[in-house]
Design a protein around this motif. Structure first.
Motif, PDB file in Angstrom:
ATOM      1  N   THR A   1      -3.410 -10.966  -6.892  1.00 17.12           N
ATOM      2  CA  THR A   1      -4.581 -11.370  -6.115  1.00 17.12           C
ATOM      3  C   THR A   1      -4.344 -11.175  -4.625  1.00 17.12           C
ATOM      4  O   THR A   1      -5.223 -10.691  -3.898  1.00 17.12           O
ATOM      5  N   VAL A   2      -3.146 -11.548  -4.149  1.00 13.34           N
ATOM      6  CA  VAL A   2      -2.800 -11.340  -2.733  1.00 13.34           C
ATOM      7  C   VAL A   2      -2.858  -9.860  -2.395  1.00 13.34           C
ATOM      8  O   VAL A   2      -3.419  -9.461  -1.358  1.00 13.34           O
ATOM      9  N   ALA A   3      -2.283  -9.013  -3.258  1.00  8.74           N
ATOM     10  CA  ALA A   3      -2.266  -7.569  -2.999  1.00  8.74           C
ATOM     11  C   ALA A   3      -3.683  -6.997  -2.941  1.00  8.74           C
ATOM     12  O   ALA A   3      -3.999  -6.172  -2.068  1.00  8.74           O
ATOM     13  N   THR A   4      -4.549  -7.433  -3.849  1.00  7.66           N
ATOM     14  CA  THR A   4      -5.931  -6.944  -3.868  1.00  7.66           C
ATOM     15  C   THR A   4      -6.686  -7.387  -2.627  1.00  7.66           C
ATOM     16  O   THR A   4      -7.389  -6.597  -1.977  1.00  7.66           O
ATOM     17  N   LEU A   5      -6.557  -8.673  -2.273  1.00 10.69           N
ATOM     18  CA  LEU A   5      -7.239  -9.184  -1.088  1.00 10.69           C
ATOM     19  C   LEU A   5      -6.758  -8.476   0.178  1.00 10.69           C
ATOM     20  O   LEU A   5      -7.567  -8.117   1.047  1.00 10.69           O
ATOM     21  N   ALA A   6      -5.443  -8.280   0.297  1.00 13.33           N
ATOM     22  CA  ALA A   6      -4.892  -7.630   1.487  1.00 13.33           C
ATOM     23  C   ALA A   6      -5.365  -6.185   1.587  1.00 13.33           C
ATOM     24  O   ALA A   6      -5.686  -5.701   2.681  1.00 13.33           O
ATOM     25  N   THR A   7      -5.423  -5.489   0.459  1.00 11.52           N
ATOM     26  CA  THR A   7      -5.857  -4.087   0.485  1.00 11.52           C
ATOM     27  C   THR A   7      -7.331  -3.974   0.841  1.00 11.52           C
ATOM     28  O   THR A   7      -7.735  -3.148   1.678  1.00 11.52           O
ATOM     29  N   LEU A   8      -8.169  -4.808   0.214  1.00 15.63           N
ATOM     30  CA  LEU A   8      -9.606  -4.763   0.495  1.00 15.63           C
ATOM     31  C   LEU A   8      -9.917  -5.111   1.949  1.00 15.63           C
ATOM     32  O   LEU A   8     -10.813  -4.516   2.553  1.00 15.63           O
TER      33      LEU A   8
ATOM     34  N   LEU B   1      -5.039  -2.018   9.295  1.00 13.15           N
ATOM     35  CA  LEU B   1      -3.635  -1.962   9.708  1.00 13.15           C
ATOM     36  C   LEU B   1      -3.254  -0.552  10.124  1.00 13.15           C
ATOM     37  O   LEU B   1      -3.831   0.435   9.657  1.00 13.15           O
ATOM     38  N   ASP B   2      -2.243  -0.461  10.999  1.00 14.17           N
ATOM     39  CA  ASP B   2      -1.730   0.864  11.341  1.00 14.17           C
ATOM     40  C   ASP B   2      -0.765   1.315  10.253  1.00 14.17           C
ATOM     41  O   ASP B   2      -0.503   0.601   9.273  1.00 14.17           O
ATOM     42  N   ALA B   3      -0.212   2.518  10.409  1.00 12.07           N
ATOM     43  CA  ALA B   3       0.622   3.107   9.348  1.00 12.07           C
ATOM     44  C   ALA B   3       1.876   2.283   9.087  1.00 12.07           C
ATOM     45  O   ALA B   3       2.273   2.075   7.925  1.00 12.07           O
ATOM     46  N   THR B   4       2.517   1.791  10.153  1.00 16.72           N
ATOM     47  CA  THR B   4       3.757   1.029   9.983  1.00 16.72           C
ATOM     48  C   THR B   4       3.519  -0.238   9.169  1.00 16.72           C
ATOM     49  O   THR B   4       4.254  -0.546   8.227  1.00 16.72           O
ATOM     50  N   HIS B   5       2.475  -0.971   9.524  1.00  9.27           N
ATOM     51  CA  HIS B   5       2.191  -2.222   8.819  1.00  9.27           C
ATOM     52  C   HIS B   5       1.709  -1.965   7.390  1.00  9.27           C
ATOM     53  O   HIS B   5       1.972  -2.775   6.493  1.00  9.27           O
ATOM     54  N   THR B   6       1.006  -0.847   7.172  1.00  7.50           N
ATOM     55  CA  THR B   6       0.582  -0.504   5.815  1.00  7.50           C
ATOM     56  C   THR B   6       1.787  -0.252   4.921  1.00  7.50           C
ATOM     57  O   THR B   6       1.829  -0.694   3.764  1.00  7.50           O
ATOM     58  N   VAL B   7       2.793   0.437   5.455  1.00 11.65           N
ATOM     59  CA  VAL B   7       4.022   0.687   4.691  1.00 11.65           C
ATOM     60  C   VAL B   7       4.733  -0.628   4.378  1.00 11.65           C
ATOM     61  O   VAL B   7       5.205  -0.850   3.254  1.00 11.65           O
ATOM     62  N   LEU B   8       4.807  -1.525   5.356  1.00 11.45           N
ATOM     63  CA  LEU B   8       5.446  -2.819   5.123  1.00 11.45           C
ATOM     64  C   LEU B   8       4.710  -3.616   4.052  1.00 11.45           C
ATOM     65  O   LEU B   8       5.340  -4.256   3.199  1.00 11.45           O
ATOM     66  N   LEU B   9       3.381  -3.584   4.079  1.00 10.65           N
ATOM     67  CA  LEU B   9       2.594  -4.300   3.078  1.00 10.65           C
ATOM     68  C   LEU B   9       2.822  -3.706   1.691  1.00 10.65           C
ATOM     69  O   LEU B   9       2.998  -4.449   0.707  1.00 10.65           O
ATOM     70  N   ALA B  10       2.807  -2.372   1.590  1.00 11.59           N
ATOM     71  CA  ALA B  10       3.026  -1.723   0.296  1.00 11.59           C
ATOM     72  C   ALA B  10       4.409  -2.052  -0.262  1.00 11.59           C
ATOM     73  O   ALA B  10       4.568  -2.350  -1.456  1.00 11.59           O
TER      74      ALA B  10
ATOM     75  N   VAL C   1       5.452  -4.056  -3.803  1.00  6.23           N
ATOM     76  CA  VAL C   1       6.354  -3.477  -4.808  1.00  6.23           C
ATOM     77  C   VAL C   1       7.555  -4.395  -5.049  1.00  6.23           C
ATOM     78  O   VAL C   1       7.905  -4.714  -6.199  1.00  6.23           O
ATOM     79  N   VAL C   2       8.192  -4.833  -3.975  1.00  5.26           N
ATOM     80  CA  VAL C   2       9.366  -5.702  -4.102  1.00  5.26           C
ATOM     81  C   VAL C   2       8.981  -7.036  -4.739  1.00  5.26           C
ATOM     82  O   VAL C   2       9.694  -7.563  -5.605  1.00  5.26           O
ATOM     83  N   GLY C   3       7.833  -7.593  -4.316  1.00  4.52           N
ATOM     84  CA  GLY C   3       7.379  -8.845  -4.914  1.00  4.52           C
ATOM     85  C   GLY C   3       7.139  -8.713  -6.404  1.00  4.52           C
ATOM     86  O   GLY C   3       7.486  -9.615  -7.181  1.00  4.52           O
ATOM     87  N   SER C   4       6.580  -7.591  -6.829  1.00  4.05           N
ATOM     88  CA  SER C   4       6.342  -7.358  -8.255  1.00  4.05           C
ATOM     89  C   SER C   4       7.650  -7.322  -9.031  1.00  4.05           C
ATOM     90  O   SER C   4       7.771  -7.915 -10.113  1.00  4.05           O
TER      91      SER C   4
END
Length: 366
Positions: free
Chosen positions: A141-148, A320-329, A333-336
Motif C-alpha cells: 500500500t505504501v509503495a502504491t501510494l508513493a508511486t501514484l 520526485l527527481d531521478a535520485t529520489h525515485t531510485v531511492l524509493l524504488a 525492493v529491499v522492504g519486500s
C-alpha cells in the motif's frame, strides 16, 4: 521536600506537555534568540517523551493494532496541518514542501525506523518474527501510494513540469483516501490477526500477558495529553525551524536538509515507540508504527493538499527527481525482501539503515 520532588517527577508526563504548549504560545511567530531556541528544543524533547508514554498507555488500553494506529494518525493529522500552514505562509518558495516532507517521512519510516527497530530487536533477540501477510500488505500500500502521488507527476504530460493537473491531483487524492481507508479496515476489522505481535515460532501474542490495562478514564486522559504533546512537538519544531535554517545556511548545506531535520523531530515519538516495542520482542508493533505512519503521511497529506490547492497560490510540485525515485524504488525492493520471510536478522537492519544513511547523505550532498 523530597516528597514534593518525587510527586512532581512522577507527574512529568502531565506538566511537560503543558509547559511545551506554553513555550509554543510564547514563541509563535517570533524570531528566537539561540538561547531561547535551545530552551524550546528542550521542551520539544520532553514533549516527544511524553507523547511516547501516553501513546503506550492508549495502546495498552485498546490493544494492537489500534494502539499503533492511534499514534500514526495523530502525528500525521498534526503534520498535515503544519504543512498546509507553512505552504499558506511560504508562497512560491514552498512549492516543493509537501513533496519533500512526504518523501522524507517515507524514507525515515521505511528505512530509519524499521532499520533501528530491527537493529534493537535482533541485537537483543538475534532473530525477530512478524506476520508477512499483514506487513507485506502494508508495504504494498505504501509503495502504491508513493508511486501514484510522488513518481507519476514526473512523467505526466498534461501539465508542464513534475506536477499534476487539477483532475490528476483529484484522482490521486481520492485513490489515496480509498486505499488508506481499505487498509485501516483490513488492519482493524477483517484481518486484525495479521497485525498482532507474534512469538519466534509464529504464534500470535495477546496483550493479556502484560499488566492489567489502564481504566477508560486514564486512557482518555492519556489520549488528550497525547494530542497536546503532539501539537507541542510539531509547533515547537516549527518555532525552532528558523534557527535550524540559519544554522544550515551558515554551514553551506542545501535547504532540503531543514525538511529532513524537521521530519526527524516530528517522527521521534513513533521512532521511540517502535524501538521500545522491538526491545520487548514486538516487532510487528514496530512495523505497524513505521509503515502505518508512512501510509498515513501520504494517504492524508495528498488529499489535504488537493483541497488546500483550491485557495493556495503558486505551483505545487509533487514529482520526485531521478535520485529520489531510485531511492524509493530500492526501498520498496529491499522492504519486500525483508518482509517476505516473516523473520529478520541483523543483516536486514544494516541494509535498511544503509539506505537511510544514503538518503541523509544525498540530502546534504545532492
Amino acid at each position: 521536600m523530597s516528597t514534593v520532588i518525587r510527586a512532581v517527577t512522577a507527574r512529568w508526563t502531565l506538566w511537560v506537555p503543558l509547559l511545551a504548549i506554553i513555550a509554543l504560545i510564547a514563541t509563535w511567530g517570533r524570531a528566537l534568540h539561540p538561547a531561547v531556541a535551545g530552551l524550546v528544543a528542550l521542551f520539544l524533547a520532553g514533549a516527544i517523551l511524553a507523547a511516547v508514554h501516553h501513546a503506550e498507555v492508549v495502546a495498552h488500553r485498546v490493544g494492537e493494532p489500534f494502539g499503533s494506529l492511534v499514534l500514526a494518525v495523530a502525528v500525521t493529522v498534526i503534520e498535515v496541518a503544519l504543512i498546509v500552514t507553512l505552504m499558506a505562509d511560504g508562497g512560491a518558495k514552498s512549492a516543493t514542501l509537501a513533496r519533500d516532507t512526504v518523501f522524507a517521512a517515507v524514507m525515515i519510516t521505511c528505512n530509519g525506523i524499521i532499520g533501528l527497530a530491527l537493529l534493537t530487536g535482533t541485537l537483543r533477540h538475534r532473530t525477530v518474527s512478524f506476520h508477512a501477510e499483514g506487513t507485506g500488505g502494508a508495504l504494498a500500500t505504501v509503495a502504491t501510494l508513493a508511486t501514484l502521488s510522488l513518481v507519476l507527476p514526473t512523467f505526466t504530460t498534461t501539465t508542464p513540469g513534475p506536477a499534476f493537473s487539477p483532475a490528476q491531483l483529484t484522482f490521486a487524492a481520492v485513490a489515496s483516501l480509498i486505499l488508506y481507508g481499505l487498509f485501516v479496515t483490513m488492519q482493524t476489522v477483517r484481518h486484525r490477526d495479521y497485525f498482532l505481535p507474534v512469538s519466534p515460532d509464529g504464534t500470535p501474542l495477546e496483550e493479556q500477558e502484560h499488566a492489567n490495562p489502564p481504566s477508560s478514564k486514564a486512557a482518555l486522559i492519556s489520549l488528550g495529553l497525547l494530542l497536546v504533546s503532539l501539537i507541542a512537538v510539531v509547533g515547537d519544531a516549527k518555532a525552532v525551524s528558523p534557527t535550524i535554517e540559519a544554522g544550515v545556511s551558515a554551514a553551506g548545506l542545501p535547504q532540503a536538509v531543514v525538511g529532513v531535520i524537521i521530519a526527524l523531530l516530528v517522527l521521534l515519538p513513533e521512532t521511540l515507540a517502535a524501538v521500545r516495542a522491538a526491545r520487548r520482542d514486538r516487532m510487528q508493533t514496530s512495523l505497524n508504527l513505521a509503515l502505518g505512519s508512512a501510509m498515513a503521511s501520504i494517504g492524508l497529506t495528498i488529499p489535504a493538499i488537493a483541497v488546500a490547492s483550491i485557495w493556495l497560490r503558486g505551483p505545487l510540485v509533487l514529482g520526485l527527481d531521478a535520485t529520489h525515485t531510485v531511492l524509493l524504488a530500492l526501498t520498496v525492493v529491499v522492504g519486500s525482501l525483508t518482509v517476505v520471510p516473516g523473520r529478520a536478522t541483523l543483516l536486514q537492519s544494516g541494509v535498511h539503515l544503509a539506505l537511510f544513511a544514503g538518503f541523509v547523505f544525498l540530502a546534504i550532498s545532492p
